[in-house]
Design an enzyme around this catalytic site. Structure first.
Site, PDB file in Angstrom:
ATOM      1  N   GLU A 130      20.660  41.741 101.129  1.00 38.09           N
ATOM      2  CA  GLU A 130      21.871  42.266 101.775  1.00 38.09           C
ATOM      3  C   GLU A 130      22.446  41.317 102.824  1.00 38.09           C
ATOM      4  O   GLU A 130      23.137  41.737 103.738  1.00 38.09           O
ATOM      5  CB  GLU A 130      21.611  43.650 102.368  1.00 38.09           C
ATOM      6  CG  GLU A 130      21.222  44.672 101.316  1.00 38.09           C
ATOM      7  CD  GLU A 130      21.154  46.098 101.832  1.00 38.09           C
ATOM      8  OE1 GLU A 130      21.453  46.323 103.022  1.00 38.09           O
ATOM      9  OE2 GLU A 130      20.786  46.980 101.035  1.00 38.09           O
ATOM     10  N   GLU A 241      16.718  48.300  95.180  1.00 36.77           N
ATOM     11  CA  GLU A 241      16.605  49.403  96.130  1.00 36.77           C
ATOM     12  C   GLU A 241      17.554  50.521  95.727  1.00 36.77           C
ATOM     13  O   GLU A 241      18.740  50.283  95.516  1.00 36.77           O
ATOM     14  CB  GLU A 241      16.968  48.965  97.555  1.00 36.77           C
ATOM     15  CG  GLU A 241      16.058  47.953  98.195  1.00 36.77           C
ATOM     16  CD  GLU A 241      16.498  47.629  99.621  1.00 36.77           C
ATOM     17  OE1 GLU A 241      16.818  48.574 100.379  1.00 36.77           O
ATOM     18  OE2 GLU A 241      16.532  46.436  99.967  1.00 36.77           O
TER      19      GLU A 241
END
Length: 333
Positions: A130, A241
């Site tokens: 991220e 995720e």
């Protein structure tokens, strides 16, 4: 005959790889204390023995470094060897080039220390998580922390490839995990081009600009996956995720609860497991202290009995289009 055998081997490896499933594992507990070898072993064995399901024998790590040390390899590696847990390795890259150098040093040290007992377990290497999202207006607005520019991520990916060249880990595919919005941003296309695979972090719970009720969560998730597929340049997609919180604050129409976490598992998880490499978020995140927004399917006491029934009600398969676009290439060939 040789060609047919090679094709059969490729097909079998691809099928096995498509069934990889596991959990995300942090390097510390909720009170900040560092996990040790026995802690990782206990978590990995618990995941493998979860009541109502099976096959959760892979671990997505976020750092190569043992907590409290500069470059010592994480004890999760020895735990994985002891429990036959496959590994999606992670290198933390948002803390600056010095930390990246330390992460790579720990990776090289682990290869030298454990050899093929370690490298045979590697599914892939995630260079960052991220980091592009944290550079976006959304990431900045949410105080997500410092990110990394696309050109720097590309540089780090090449550094990882250089580090494993000539070692038993040199065939490990190197990628990056991020949000669908980061991948869809054309300014980040160089990262997509540099990756062997793209890791997707998708949480409909946080999609506050949409009707993100649990009833719409599955369609929001697959729309995100399709958005990444559209810009993927044909690269395999892995779900690094995803999950739903069991308690905490309601965001727009997304309500955290055990019942909704189960529905998300049934609707999204059961459609992924066996189709796409998937690492669920998460096994346990409330030990020893509670946290404001827990996602763990196991409570504060580590147990093979989860908070909700993990039995998939019906075997589900992705549509042919989504499966073909998302499934990974054979690993190690």
């Amino acid at each position: 005959m040789l060609i047919s055998r090679l094709l059969a081997l490729t097909a079998s490896v691809a099928a096995a790889a498509a069934q990889i499933k596991g959990f995300n594992y942090g390097s510390t507990f909720s009170d900040g204390s560092v996990k040790q070898l026995a802690d990782f072993e206990n978590e990995f064995r618990t995941a493998q023995g979860l009541v109502g399901t099976s096959g959760f024998s892979s671990a997505h790590l976020f750092t190569m470094i043992q907590g409290g040390t500069p470059i010592t390899p994480t004890s999760a590696i020895q735990a994985a060897i002891n429990t036959k847990t496959t590994l999606l390795l992670g290198l933390w890259i948002s803390a600056g080039p010095d930390i990246v150098n330390n992460e790579i040093a720990a990776l090289k040290a682990a290869i030298a220390q454990y050899g093929t007992a370690f490298t045979d377990l590697i599914i892939g290497i995630a260079c960052g998580s991220e980091d592009m999202y944290r550079e976006t207006p959304e990431g900045i607005a949410s105080n997500a922390g410092p990110g990394v520019s696309p050109d720097q991520i590309v540089k780090y990916i090449q550094m990882v490839r250089d580090a494993i060249t000539g070692t038993p880990a040199e065939k490990a595919p190197v990628g990056h995990s991020d949000t669908w919005t980061a991948y869809a941003n054309a300014s980040n296309s160089a990262v997509i081009a540099a990756c062997d695979w793209l890791g997707v972090n998708a949480f409909p719970y946080f999609q506050v600009k949409m009707d993100n009720s649990i009833e719409n969560a599955k369609s929001i998730f697959y729309n995100a996956l399709d958005a990444v597929r559209a810009v993927s340049k044909g690269k395999p997609l892995w779900v690094c995720e995803t999950g739903w919180p069991i308690s905490g604050a309601t965001l727009n129409k997304a309500v955290p609860s055990i019942d909704n976490a189960k529905k998300y598992w049934d609707d999204v998880g059961c459609s992924l497991f066996g189709n796409i490499n998937t690492w669920w978020y998460t096994l346990q995140d409330t030990a020893p202290n509670p946290i404001p927004l827990p996602f763990g399917i196991v409570g504060s006491t580590l147990s093979t009995t989860p908070l909700f029934d993990l039995t998939c009600p019906n075997p589900k398969r992705l549509s042919r289009r989504r499966l073909q676009s998302a499934q990974q290439q054979p690993h190690g060939l």
